[in-house]
Motif scaffolding. Structure first.
Motif, mmCIF file in Angstrom:
data_model
loop_
_atom_site.group_PDB
_atom_site.id
_atom_site.type_symbol
_atom_site.label_atom_id
_atom_site.label_comp_id
_atom_site.label_asym_id
_atom_site.label_seq_id
_atom_site.Cartn_x
_atom_site.Cartn_y
_atom_site.Cartn_z
ATOM 1 N N GLU A 1 0.829 -1.204 0.000
ATOM 2 C CA GLU A 1 0.000 0.000 0.000
ATOM 3 C C GLU A 1 0.869 1.261 0.000
ATOM 4 O OE1 GLU A 1 -3.190 0.082 2.877
ATOM 5 O OE2 GLU A 1 -3.499 -2.078 2.646
ATOM 6 N N ALA A 2 1.931 1.238 0.798
ATOM 7 C CA ALA A 2 2.836 2.388 0.839
ATOM 8 C C ALA A 2 3.500 2.580 -0.521
ATOM 9 C CB ALA A 2 3.895 2.190 1.923
ATOM 10 N N GLY A 3 3.892 1.485 -1.155
ATOM 11 C CA GLY A 3 4.501 1.572 -2.476
ATOM 12 C C GLY A 3 3.560 2.191 -3.490
ATOM 13 N N ALA A 4 2.304 1.800 -3.446
ATOM 14 C CA ALA A 4 1.314 2.367 -4.363
ATOM 15 C C ALA A 4 1.118 3.857 -4.091
ATOM 16 C CB ALA A 4 -0.013 1.617 -4.229
ATOM 17 N N ALA A 5 1.087 4.229 -2.819
ATOM 18 C CA ALA A 5 0.926 5.646 -2.460
ATOM 19 C C ALA A 5 2.135 6.458 -2.915
ATOM 20 C CB ALA A 5 0.723 5.782 -0.954
ATOM 21 N N LYS A 6 3.323 5.893 -2.738
ATOM 22 C CA LYS A 6 4.538 6.592 -3.190
ATOM 23 C C LYS A 6 4.537 6.733 -4.704
ATOM 24 C CE LYS A 6 7.475 5.036 0.630
ATOM 25 N NZ LYS A 6 8.610 4.173 0.993
ATOM 26 N N ALA A 7 4.169 5.676 -5.417
ATOM 27 C CA ALA A 7 4.138 5.717 -6.881
ATOM 28 C C ALA A 7 3.143 6.765 -7.369
ATOM 29 C CB ALA A 7 3.786 4.340 -7.441
ATOM 30 N N ALA A 8 1.994 6.836 -6.710
ATOM 31 C CA ALA A 8 0.970 7.810 -7.101
ATOM 32 C C ALA A 8 1.456 9.245 -6.924
ATOM 33 C CB ALA A 8 -0.298 7.586 -6.288
ATOM 34 N N ARG A 9 2.352 9.436 -5.995
ATOM 35 C CA ARG A 9 2.893 10.780 -5.732
ATOM 36 C C ARG A 9 4.236 11.020 -6.420
ATOM 37 N NH1 ARG A 9 1.092 9.695 0.068
ATOM 38 N NH2 ARG A 9 -0.880 10.773 0.168
ATOM 39 N N GLY A 10 4.723 10.004 -7.124
ATOM 40 C CA GLY A 10 6.009 10.134 -7.803
ATOM 41 C C GLY A 10 7.193 10.114 -6.856
ATOM 42 N N LEU A 11 7.019 9.503 -5.698
ATOM 43 C CA LEU A 11 8.085 9.443 -4.703
ATOM 44 C C LEU A 11 8.901 8.168 -4.871
ATOM 45 C CD1 LEU A 11 6.017 10.501 -1.558
ATOM 46 C CD2 LEU A 11 7.623 11.926 -2.866
ATOM 47 N N PRO A 12 10.188 8.209 -4.537
ATOM 48 C CA PRO A 12 10.991 6.993 -4.596
ATOM 49 C C PRO A 12 10.596 6.034 -3.481
ATOM 50 C CG PRO A 12 12.262 8.779 -3.629
ATOM 51 C CD PRO A 12 10.959 9.370 -4.090
#
Length: 92
Positions: free
Chosen positions: A30-41
């Protein structure tokens, strides 16, 4: 406590650890998906170091190197889950 009692207690703890770790992996996705959605590494070295310091502070001095090693492995594994890729060096 005798050896068999120790082993029984370890087995109970292992069961709980597995359950908690699997939940941690779910949250990593879930954290990975949230980071990807925000363009975060996926990797955040400052967050990891803060966490290492935090969990180390929960233990006695003698236990700290082991806790740091454990959490370093946890971070490596959960980063792979956040990226939804196999853990480097592990066979599928």
């Amino acid at each position: 406590m005798d050896l068999n009692e120790c082993r029984k207690e370890i087995d109970l703890l292992d069961k709980e650890l597995v359950k908690l770790f699997c939940r941690r992996l779910e949250l990593a996705k879930e954290a990975g998906a949230a980071k990807a959605a925000r363009g975060l590494p996926v990797r955040d070295p400052s967050r990891e170091e803060e966490k290492l310091e935090s969990v180390s502070a929960m233990t006695e001095e003698a236990e700290r190197p082991s806790i740091r090693e454990l959490y370093s492995a946890i971070f490596r594994i959960t980063r792979a889950w956040e990226e939804e890729q196999p853990v480097p060096g592990e066979k599928n």
